[in-house]
Design an enzyme around this catalytic site. Structure first.
Site, PDB file in Angstrom:
ATOM      1  CE1 TYR A  59      -3.953   2.160   0.751  1.00 38.89           C
ATOM      2  CE2 TYR A  59      -2.609   3.103   2.504  1.00 38.89           C
ATOM      3  CZ  TYR A  59      -3.743   3.136   1.712  1.00 38.89           C
ATOM      4  OH  TYR A  59      -4.651   4.143   1.869  1.00 38.89           O
ATOM      5  CE  LYS A  79      -3.609   4.929  -1.397  1.00 39.25           C
ATOM      6  NZ  LYS A  79      -4.641   5.393  -2.369  1.00 39.25           N
TER       7      LYS A  79
END
Length: 294
Positions: A156, A160
């Site tokens: 993640y 990001k």
């Protein structure tokens, strides 16, 4: 008068619930016509109906951001109905949290595919339309997990932070066409994050408290290349900076000196925010020239 989006058309991905729904509703309240894009057809239809019940215009679309053909079809349908696409909010995402040692690489790829490539797909699908209009507002959803790290979120966090890099270049390439590209790192209680926060924290993290940042970044007067952070009614800004550093030259002992003087090299007094990537080597060559010519 405040921010008026009554002439604008916005696509919000992952808009069937949570942050996406809050963003779609907030933009609609400012007059934007909304494409409510989500993999869950019932959820998308519910949000679109809510917008219309409050006097707005909305279109529900069932789509996976990982399917570029489907994303293109959504954009074509939007243009056929409303004739333009002004705002893209890349919000769709998933979590597959585990420590890196325990993480399956398929889960790593899946998170990258949804967050990074999903945003790439949607942005690519609207890019030519926005260039032709000489106007566009694109918002990527980054995260403090990417900006600063978070245990169990290597996939993640990588996705990001990659979106910040994408923003940096697209903001440069889009500026001449009136396209502003920004990022938002939200803190909110959603189905994706509920397990990450205590009940006490969740009570103050309503998704609607993040959405004013989306409205601001969707406005005509929006900045370009900003990284905003938002949650619980508080708003901050993150920057990727470069310190003044030190010229150490070359030679066999440079690595040793570098290690010894990391604190000086990392000193933040006088740090700058480069406008382009090439400013790094321009700065370094100038530092070398100053030393050599001294």
């Amino acid at each position: 008068m405040g921010i008026d989006l009554s002439t604008r058309v916005a696509i919000v991905t992952g808009a069937g619930a949570g942050l996406g729904a809050a963003h779609a509703i907030a933009l609609a309240k400012r007059g934007a016509r909304i494409v409510v894009a989500d993999m869950n057809a019932e959820a998308a239809a519910s949000v679109a109906a809510r917008i219309e019940a409050n006097g707005g215009e909305a279109m529900a679309v069932t789509v996976s951001v990982t399917d570029f053909a489907a994303v293109q079809a959504m954009c074509e349908d939007t243009l056929a109905r409303w004739g333009r696409i002004d705002i893209l909010v890349n919000n769709a995402g998933i979590l597959r949290d585990k420590s890196f040692a325990k993480m399956d690489l398929e889960d790593f790829r899946l998170v990258l595919d949804v967050h990074l490539m999903g945003s790439v797909n949607c942005t690519k699908a609207v890019w030519d339309t926005m260039r032709a209009q000489n106007y566009g507002r694109i918002i990527f959803t980054t995260s403090s997990s990417g900006l600063y790290g978070n245990f169990g979120q290597a996939n993640y966090g990588a996705a990001k932070m990659a979106l910040v890099g994408l923003m940096q270049t697209l903001a440069i390439e889009g500026e001449r066409y009136g396209i502003h590209v920004n990022s938002l790192a939200p803190s909110a209680a959603t189905a994706m994050t509920n397990n990450l926060y205590s009940p006490e924290m969740l009570a103050g993290l309503d998704a609607s408290m993040v959405s004013p940042a989306i409205v601001a970044l969707a406005a005509e007067d929006a900045p370009n290349r900003a990284i905003l952070l938002a949650g619980a009614g508080s708003f901050e800004q993150a920057h990727v900076t470069m310190t003044r550093g030190l010229y150490l030259g070359d030679g066999d002992t440079v690595a040793d000196t570098l290690l010894d003087r990391l604190a000086d090299i990392g000193a933040r007094e006088g740090e700058v925010i480069p406008a382009r990537g090439e400013e790094q080597y321009q700065y370094e060559m100038a530092a070398r020239a100053d030393k050599v010519n001294a």
